[in-house]
Design a protein around this motif. Structure first.
Motif, PDB file in Angstrom:
ATOM      1  N   UNK A  74       0.750  -1.108  -0.106  1.00 52.82           N
ATOM      2  CA  UNK A  74       0.032   0.085   0.052  1.00 52.82           C
ATOM      3  C   UNK A  74       0.848   1.340   0.127  1.00 52.82           C
ATOM      4  N   UNK A  75       2.066   1.226   0.612  1.00 49.14           N
ATOM      5  CA  UNK A  75       3.101   2.463   0.769  1.00 49.14           C
ATOM      6  C   UNK A  75       3.418   2.771  -0.447  1.00 49.14           C
ATOM      7  N   UNK A  76       3.898   1.669  -1.247  1.00 46.67           N
ATOM      8  CA  UNK A  76       4.556   1.646  -2.464  1.00 46.67           C
ATOM      9  C   UNK A  76       3.550   2.422  -3.440  1.00 46.67           C
ATOM     10  N   UNK A  77       2.390   1.987  -3.481  1.00 43.22           N
ATOM     11  CA  UNK A  77       1.283   2.692  -4.510  1.00 43.22           C
ATOM     12  C   UNK A  77       0.969   4.069  -3.969  1.00 43.22           C
ATOM     13  N   UNK A  78       1.484   4.552  -2.724  1.00 45.30           N
ATOM     14  CA  UNK A  78       1.158   5.853  -2.517  1.00 45.30           C
ATOM     15  C   UNK A  78      -0.091   6.125  -1.878  1.00 45.30           C
ATOM     16  N   UNK A  79      -0.839   5.281  -1.174  1.00 46.45           N
ATOM     17  CA  UNK A  79      -2.207   5.531  -0.953  1.00 46.45           C
ATOM     18  C   UNK A  79      -2.354   5.264   0.491  1.00 46.45           C
ATOM     19  N   UNK A  80      -1.251   5.143   1.478  1.00 45.98           N
ATOM     20  CA  UNK A  80      -1.503   5.059   3.040  1.00 45.98           C
ATOM     21  C   UNK A  80      -2.166   6.247   3.573  1.00 45.98           C
ATOM     22  N   UNK A  81      -1.940   7.436   3.350  1.00 53.32           N
ATOM     23  CA  UNK A  81      -2.395   8.646   4.010  1.00 53.32           C
ATOM     24  C   UNK A  81      -3.934   8.781   3.561  1.00 53.32           C
ATOM     25  N   UNK A  82      -4.101   8.494   2.567  1.00 50.91           N
ATOM     26  CA  UNK A  82      -5.639   8.905   2.001  1.00 50.91           C
ATOM     27  C   UNK A  82      -6.360   7.718   2.189  1.00 50.91           C
ATOM     28  N   UNK A  83      -5.891   6.573   2.454  1.00 48.33           N
ATOM     29  CA  UNK A  83      -6.938   5.359   2.612  1.00 48.33           C
ATOM     30  C   UNK A  83      -6.571   4.476   4.017  1.00 48.33           C
ATOM     31  N   UNK A  84      -6.407   5.188   5.043  1.00 41.87           N
ATOM     32  CA  UNK A  84      -5.714   4.386   6.195  1.00 41.87           C
ATOM     33  C   UNK A  84      -6.479   3.650   6.628  1.00 41.87           C
ATOM     34  N   UNK A  85      -7.870   3.705   6.514  1.00 45.21           N
ATOM     35  CA  UNK A  85      -8.956   2.619   6.741  1.00 45.21           C
ATOM     36  C   UNK A  85      -8.674   1.247   5.919  1.00 45.21           C
ATOM     37  N   UNK A  86      -8.702   1.481   4.909  1.00 47.71           N
ATOM     38  CA  UNK A  86      -8.565   0.338   3.975  1.00 47.71           C
ATOM     39  C   UNK A  86      -7.243  -0.434   4.261  1.00 47.71           C
ATOM     40  N   UNK A  87      -6.070   0.467   4.251  1.00 46.10           N
ATOM     41  CA  UNK A  87      -4.836  -0.215   4.698  1.00 46.10           C
ATOM     42  C   UNK A  87      -4.716  -0.854   5.854  1.00 46.10           C
ATOM     43  N   UNK A  88      -5.557  -0.274   7.019  1.00 42.86           N
ATOM     44  CA  UNK A  88      -5.550  -1.033   8.366  1.00 42.86           C
ATOM     45  C   UNK A  88      -6.386  -2.435   8.145  1.00 42.86           C
ATOM     46  N   UNK A  89      -7.549  -2.309   7.378  1.00 44.84           N
ATOM     47  CA  UNK A  89      -8.348  -3.341   7.088  1.00 44.84           C
ATOM     48  C   UNK A  89      -7.569  -4.532   6.356  1.00 44.84           C
ATOM     49  N   UNK A  90      -6.757  -4.104   5.613  1.00 45.68           N
ATOM     50  CA  UNK A  90      -5.902  -4.974   4.617  1.00 45.68           C
ATOM     51  C   UNK A  90      -4.704  -5.750   5.360  1.00 45.68           C
ATOM     52  N   UNK A  91      -4.172  -5.000   6.366  1.00 46.76           N
ATOM     53  CA  UNK A  91      -3.213  -5.437   7.148  1.00 46.76           C
ATOM     54  C   UNK A  91      -3.579  -6.548   8.081  1.00 46.76           C
ATOM     55  N   UNK A  92      -4.592  -6.133   8.783  1.00 47.62           N
ATOM     56  CA  UNK A  92      -5.215  -6.967   9.701  1.00 47.62           C
ATOM     57  C   UNK A  92      -5.782  -8.319   8.975  1.00 47.62           C
TER      58      UNK A  92
END
Length: 283
Positions: free
Chosen positions: A30-48
């Motif tokens: 997600x970080x490499x795709x550049x979307x962590x800050x704008x999609x933090x809820x999606x990133x958290x769900x994906x990581x979990x």
């Protein structure tokens, strides 16, 4: 059996180190795709979801491997009696269920990857692990796909593809070396792993060849402008360490696995710093 020992056994089934590593790889995707800050809820769900699915996959792997582990790994939770086989199976399904609940909140591409990976995790030990090279390749895909899953979670999968291929190739190397280490138990169980099918030395030659390809291709993310020079500075010692691990595998597969894992972690760090430095200062 004491409750504390059972809880400890359940935790061991998940392989916490593997859970953390896979979750970090999803975050990196997600970080490499550049979307962590704008999609933090999606990133958290994906990581979990990644962590839960990997934990479930490890638990169900131990359930199917319980007889082999009596020979290869008698100290594991099921062979030593900390967790019953039925308890391990139920625990794995509970983790899978929680992962599914989180995954369905993500974009369709991420859901598709999650479904494929869930089916692969369920099928791995029962159907593919004993096939020469096939089970190894499936595990390698699952590791590489964590990058894809992270990228898909934020709607941008392109930059994660190269990283997924590099990670999958390095993982395939490690899986083959691990099969060499476990050859006695696998042969006793009647499995037909790659070292059993073609011989230990030939299998190690294949593993070393794959790793050389991965190391040679490691500058590719820099060439594609995904990362800056900082990536090359960190990935170079990672490449040297993995080269050494490939050489060491012919004499000591167990130590080789450890060094290869360290090299892969260092490469993952290179991905993070390489992308971060590029975004912050163009380095």
């Amino acid at each position: 059996m004491a409750v504390g020992e059972t809880i400890r056994g359940l935790l061991e089934l998940t392989r916490p180190g593997n859970v953390i590593a896979a979750s970090v790889l999803t975050f990196i995707g997600a970080f490499v795709a550049g979307g962590v800050l704008d999609n933090h809820l999606e990133v958290a769900a994906a990581v979990a979801a990644t962590g839960l699915a990997v934990g479930g996959g490890n638990a169900i792997n131990d359930y199917f491997d319980r007889e082999i582990d009596q020979i290869n790994q008698p100290e594991r939770a099921i062979p030593r009696g900390a967790v019953s086989p039925r308890g391990a199976l139920a625990f794995s399904f509970a983790l899978f269920g929680a992962a599914v609940v989180l995954a369905v909140t993500l974009p369709w591409a991420a859901i598709a990857i999650a479904v494929i990976n869930l089916l692969a995790l369920l099928a791995y030990t029962e159907f593919f692990k004993g096939l020469p090279g096939v089970g190894n390749a499936l595990v390698a895909y699952l590791v590489g796909s964590t990058f894809l899953f992270g990228g898909a979670a934020v709607g941008e999968i392109g930059p994660a593809i190269v990283l997924a291929v590099l990670a999958a190739t390095a993982t395939l190397t490690r899986e083959i070396i691990k099969d060499v280490e476990d050859i006695d138990g696998d042969r006793a169980e009647g499995l037909n792993t790659l070292p059993i099918a073609i011989g230990e030395r030939r299998a190690l030659v294949v593993a070393a060849g794959l790793l050389v390809i991965a190391v040679i291709a490691s500058p590719l993310p820099y060439a594609l402008d995904y990362f800056g020079v900082a990536y090359l500075v960190i990935v170079f010692p990672a490449a040297l360490l993995m080269f050494y691990a490939a050489y060491e595998s012919f004499e000591d597969p167990t130590a080789s696995q450890t060094h290869l894992k360290y090299g892969m972690f260092l490469a993952a760090l290179a991905f993070i710093i390489g992308r971060g430095a590029l975004e912050i200062g163009g380095i």
